[in-house]
Design a protein around this motif. Structure first.
Motif, PDB file in Angstrom:
ATOM      1  N   LEU A  65     -10.987 -72.436  -9.264  1.00  0.00           N
ATOM      2  CA  LEU A  65      -9.611 -71.976  -9.468  1.00  0.00           C
ATOM      3  C   LEU A  65      -8.636 -73.074  -9.070  1.00  0.00           C
ATOM      4  CD1 LEU A  65     -10.272 -68.478  -7.967  1.00  0.00           C
ATOM      5  CD2 LEU A  65      -9.457 -68.869 -10.304  1.00  0.00           C
ATOM      6  N   ILE A  66      -7.685 -73.352  -9.937  1.00  0.00           N
ATOM      7  CA  ILE A  66      -6.677 -74.374  -9.649  1.00  0.00           C
ATOM      8  C   ILE A  66      -5.296 -73.772  -9.891  1.00  0.00           C
ATOM      9  CG2 ILE A  66      -5.800 -76.672 -10.241  1.00  0.00           C
ATOM     10  CD1 ILE A  66      -8.671 -77.364 -11.141  1.00  0.00           C
ATOM     11  N   ALA A  67      -4.486 -73.750  -8.841  1.00  0.00           N
ATOM     12  CA  ALA A  67      -3.110 -73.263  -8.950  1.00  0.00           C
ATOM     13  C   ALA A  67      -2.168 -74.458  -8.780  1.00  0.00           C
ATOM     14  CB  ALA A  67      -2.833 -72.220  -7.873  1.00  0.00           C
ATOM     15  N   GLU A  68      -0.895 -74.228  -8.985  1.00  0.00           N
ATOM     16  CA  GLU A  68       0.184 -75.222  -8.930  1.00  0.00           C
ATOM     17  C   GLU A  68       0.203 -76.029 -10.235  1.00  0.00           C
ATOM     18  OE1 GLU A  68       2.658 -75.371  -6.779  1.00  0.00           O
ATOM     19  OE2 GLU A  68       1.753 -73.775  -5.591  1.00  0.00           O
ATOM     20  N   CYS A  69       1.338 -75.952 -10.900  1.00  0.00           N
ATOM     21  CA  CYS A  69       1.468 -76.623 -12.201  1.00  0.00           C
ATOM     22  C   CYS A  69       1.139 -78.103 -12.144  1.00  0.00           C
ATOM     23  CB  CYS A  69       2.902 -76.467 -12.719  1.00  0.00           C
ATOM     24  SG  CYS A  69       3.235 -74.815 -13.294  1.00  0.00           S
ATOM     25  N   THR A  70       1.555 -78.768 -11.071  1.00  0.00           N
ATOM     26  CA  THR A  70       1.293 -80.212 -11.015  1.00  0.00           C
ATOM     27  C   THR A  70      -0.222 -80.465 -11.037  1.00  0.00           C
ATOM     28  OG1 THR A  70       1.672 -79.968  -8.645  1.00  0.00           O
ATOM     29  CG2 THR A  70       3.406 -81.031  -9.904  1.00  0.00           C
ATOM     30  N   ALA A  71      -0.977 -79.636 -10.300  1.00  0.00           N
ATOM     31  CA  ALA A  71      -2.433 -79.821 -10.246  1.00  0.00           C
ATOM     32  C   ALA A  71      -3.074 -79.425 -11.585  1.00  0.00           C
ATOM     33  CB  ALA A  71      -3.007 -78.985  -9.108  1.00  0.00           C
ATOM     34  N   ILE A  72      -2.633 -78.301 -12.141  1.00  0.00           N
ATOM     35  CA  ILE A  72      -3.223 -77.833 -13.406  1.00  0.00           C
ATOM     36  C   ILE A  72      -2.976 -78.863 -14.512  1.00  0.00           C
ATOM     37  CG2 ILE A  72      -3.098 -76.045 -15.203  1.00  0.00           C
ATOM     38  CD1 ILE A  72      -2.195 -74.076 -12.959  1.00  0.00           C
ATOM     39  N   THR A  73      -1.759 -79.361 -14.566  1.00  0.00           N
ATOM     40  CA  THR A  73      -1.437 -80.274 -15.668  1.00  0.00           C
ATOM     41  C   THR A  73      -2.078 -81.649 -15.456  1.00  0.00           C
ATOM     42  OG1 THR A  73       0.705 -80.733 -14.617  1.00  0.00           O
ATOM     43  CG2 THR A  73       0.683 -79.100 -16.389  1.00  0.00           C
ATOM     44  N   GLU A  74      -2.291 -82.031 -14.206  1.00  0.00           N
ATOM     45  CA  GLU A  74      -3.009 -83.286 -13.962  1.00  0.00           C
ATOM     46  C   GLU A  74      -4.443 -83.151 -14.470  1.00  0.00           C
ATOM     47  OE1 GLU A  74      -2.408 -84.996 -10.100  1.00  0.00           O
ATOM     48  OE2 GLU A  74      -4.156 -86.301 -10.348  1.00  0.00           O
ATOM     49  N   TYR A  75      -5.030 -81.990 -14.238  1.00  0.00           N
ATOM     50  CA  TYR A  75      -6.386 -81.737 -14.730  1.00  0.00           C
ATOM     51  C   TYR A  75      -6.396 -81.800 -16.269  1.00  0.00           C
ATOM     52  CZ  TYR A  75     -10.832 -79.476 -15.614  1.00  0.00           C
ATOM     53  OH  TYR A  75     -12.095 -79.203 -16.071  1.00  0.00           O
ATOM     54  N   ILE A  76      -5.445 -81.106 -16.886  1.00  0.00           N
ATOM     55  CA  ILE A  76      -5.357 -81.107 -18.361  1.00  0.00           C
ATOM     56  C   ILE A  76      -5.211 -82.541 -18.877  1.00  0.00           C
ATOM     57  CG2 ILE A  76      -3.788 -80.480 -20.277  1.00  0.00           C
ATOM     58  CD1 ILE A  76      -3.284 -77.811 -18.713  1.00  0.00           C
ATOM     59  N   ASP A  77      -4.383 -83.304 -18.193  1.00  0.00           N
ATOM     60  CA  ASP A  77      -4.146 -84.684 -18.621  1.00  0.00           C
ATOM     61  C   ASP A  77      -5.430 -85.510 -18.600  1.00  0.00           C
ATOM     62  OD1 ASP A  77      -2.548 -86.759 -19.517  1.00  0.00           O
ATOM     63  OD2 ASP A  77      -2.071 -87.448 -17.492  1.00  0.00           O
ATOM     64  N   GLN A  78      -6.255 -85.242 -17.576  1.00  0.00           N
ATOM     65  CA  GLN A  78      -7.487 -86.030 -17.436  1.00  0.00           C
ATOM     66  C   GLN A  78      -8.577 -85.604 -18.412  1.00  0.00           C
ATOM     67  OE1 GLN A  78      -8.302 -88.541 -14.895  1.00  0.00           O
ATOM     68  NE2 GLN A  78      -6.080 -88.594 -14.924  1.00  0.00           N
ATOM     69  N   VAL A  79      -8.686 -84.291 -18.689  1.00  0.00           N
ATOM     70  CA  VAL A  79      -9.853 -83.847 -19.465  1.00  0.00           C
ATOM     71  C   VAL A  79      -9.634 -83.872 -20.975  1.00  0.00           C
ATOM     72  CG1 VAL A  79     -10.902 -82.476 -17.620  1.00  0.00           C
ATOM     73  CG2 VAL A  79      -9.394 -81.359 -19.257  1.00  0.00           C
ATOM     74  N   PHE A  80      -8.392 -83.857 -21.418  1.00  0.00           N
ATOM     75  CA  PHE A  80      -8.164 -83.873 -22.864  1.00  0.00           C
ATOM     76  C   PHE A  80      -7.682 -85.247 -23.304  1.00  0.00           C
ATOM     77  CE2 PHE A  80      -7.549 -79.318 -21.814  1.00  0.00           C
ATOM     78  CZ  PHE A  80      -8.552 -78.791 -22.613  1.00  0.00           C
ATOM     79  N   ALA A  81      -8.086 -85.596 -24.522  1.00  0.00           N
ATOM     80  CA  ALA A  81      -7.659 -86.889 -25.087  1.00  0.00           C
ATOM     81  C   ALA A  81      -6.172 -86.798 -25.441  1.00  0.00           C
ATOM     82  CB  ALA A  81      -8.485 -87.176 -26.331  1.00  0.00           C
ATOM     83  N   GLY A  82      -5.624 -87.962 -25.807  1.00  0.00           N
ATOM     84  CA  GLY A  82      -4.214 -87.971 -26.203  1.00  0.00           C
ATOM     85  C   GLY A  82      -3.409 -88.796 -25.230  1.00  0.00           C
ATOM     86  N   PRO A  83      -2.133 -88.977 -25.534  1.00  0.00           N
ATOM     87  CA  PRO A  83      -1.301 -89.811 -24.672  1.00  0.00           C
ATOM     88  C   PRO A  83      -1.248 -89.276 -23.237  1.00  0.00           C
ATOM     89  CG  PRO A  83      -0.072 -89.026 -26.601  1.00  0.00           C
ATOM     90  CD  PRO A  83      -1.403 -88.365 -26.642  1.00  0.00           C
ATOM     91  N   SER A  84      -1.226 -90.223 -22.288  1.00  0.00           N
ATOM     92  CA  SER A  84      -1.212 -89.816 -20.875  1.00  0.00           C
ATOM     93  C   SER A  84       0.105 -89.130 -20.519  1.00  0.00           C
ATOM     94  CB  SER A  84      -1.392 -91.053 -20.004  1.00  0.00           C
ATOM     95  OG  SER A  84      -1.103 -90.721 -18.674  1.00  0.00           O
ATOM     96  N   LEU A  85       0.002 -88.050 -19.750  1.00  0.00           N
ATOM     97  CA  LEU A  85       1.205 -87.334 -19.295  1.00  0.00           C
ATOM     98  C   LEU A  85       1.577 -87.704 -17.858  1.00  0.00           C
ATOM     99  CD1 LEU A  85       0.356 -83.758 -20.646  1.00  0.00           C
ATOM    100  CD2 LEU A  85       1.854 -85.476 -21.691  1.00  0.00           C
ATOM    101  N   CYS A  86       0.613 -88.222 -17.118  1.00  0.00           N
ATOM    102  CA  CYS A  86       0.864 -88.501 -15.696  1.00  0.00           C
ATOM    103  C   CYS A  86       0.944 -89.996 -15.404  1.00  0.00           C
ATOM    104  CB  CYS A  86      -0.225 -87.858 -14.837  1.00  0.00           C
ATOM    105  SG  CYS A  86      -0.241 -86.056 -14.972  1.00  0.00           S
TER     106      CYS A  86
END
Ligand code: GSH
Length: 209
Positions: A65-86
């Motif tokens: 379980l991962i809460a907090e938008c910053t943590a969730i979106t950092e995870y999304i940024d790392q696992v999906f391809a595409g331009p870096s968000l972080c």
């Protein structure tokens, strides 16, 4: 398949939806609606997922379980391809972190405090403690935050320099929340509304609500 516990249309869940949209990954996750207006996020079942009692929460296939938008979106940024968000360089990553924190501290959090303390908020059943004076004070802090980001955006195309980043999404969510509580951007701010119009043209943003 990963799950996102959320309430569609609320500003913090929108941060996750926009991040997923930027990665073209919206269809790869399962959205689970939590009935926040009726207090489902305060039930023992939900508090076991996130003791903070807020959405969004990410649940991975193995139950992590991962809460907090910053943590969730950092995870999304790392696992999906595409331009870096972080950010890809140490400096970009640090600046994105810094500006996201400011997006929360200067805008999202004061608007949220204003909503919960100086307006009916989520209604009498859920707003069991309200401090109107403190809530009103937070309204002023949110307006100061708008002025701060207006200044930043008068100097650069995006919140962190010339590149779109997660910090743009965080500040945009702050403006979504401001709309919700009828908190207007001061008239003299020009750069912030212009940047917002540009943000609204992104397919990820247009499809987040
Ligand atoms: N810092 C949290 C904030 C999450 C948050 O405040 N979510 C709101 C919806 S936008 C919520 O669940 N509010 C319920 C409540 O305050 O009772 C994050 O980044 O995820």
């Amino acid at each position: 398949m990963m799950k996102i516990y959320e309430y569609k249309g609320f500003p913090n869940p929108a941060r996750v939806r926009i991040a997923l949209g930027e990665k073209n990954a919206t269809d790869t996750v399962q959205f689970v609606s939590v009935d926040v207006p009726n207090g489902e996020h305060r039930t023992p079942e939900f508090l076991a997922k996130n003791p903070s009692g807020v959405v969004p929460v990410l649940e991975l296939a193995d139950g992590t379980l991962i809460a907090e938008c910053t943590a969730i979106t950092e995870y999304i940024d790392q696992v999906f391809a595409g331009p870096s968000l972080c950010g890809t360089t140490p400096v970009q990553r640090a600046k994105t972190h810094m500006m996201q924190r400011r997006g929360e501290a200067y805008l999202l959090e004061p608007v949220s405090a204003y909503f919960h303390h100086a307006t009916p908020g989520l209604g009498p059943k859920l707003e069991t403690y309200q401090n109107r004076e403190w809530g009103e004070k937070q309204r002023g802090r949110a307006v100061d935050g708008m002025r701060y980001f207006d200044q930043v955006l008068s100097e650069h195309a995006y919140v962190v320099g010339d590149e779109f980043s997660m910090a743009d999404i965080t500040v945009f969510a702050g403006l979504l929340f401001s709309d919700f509580v009828n908190l207007e951007v001061p008239r003299e701010c020009r750069a912030l509304p212009a940047w917002r119009r540009k943000m609204e043209q992104r397919p990820s943003v247009a499809g987040c609500g």
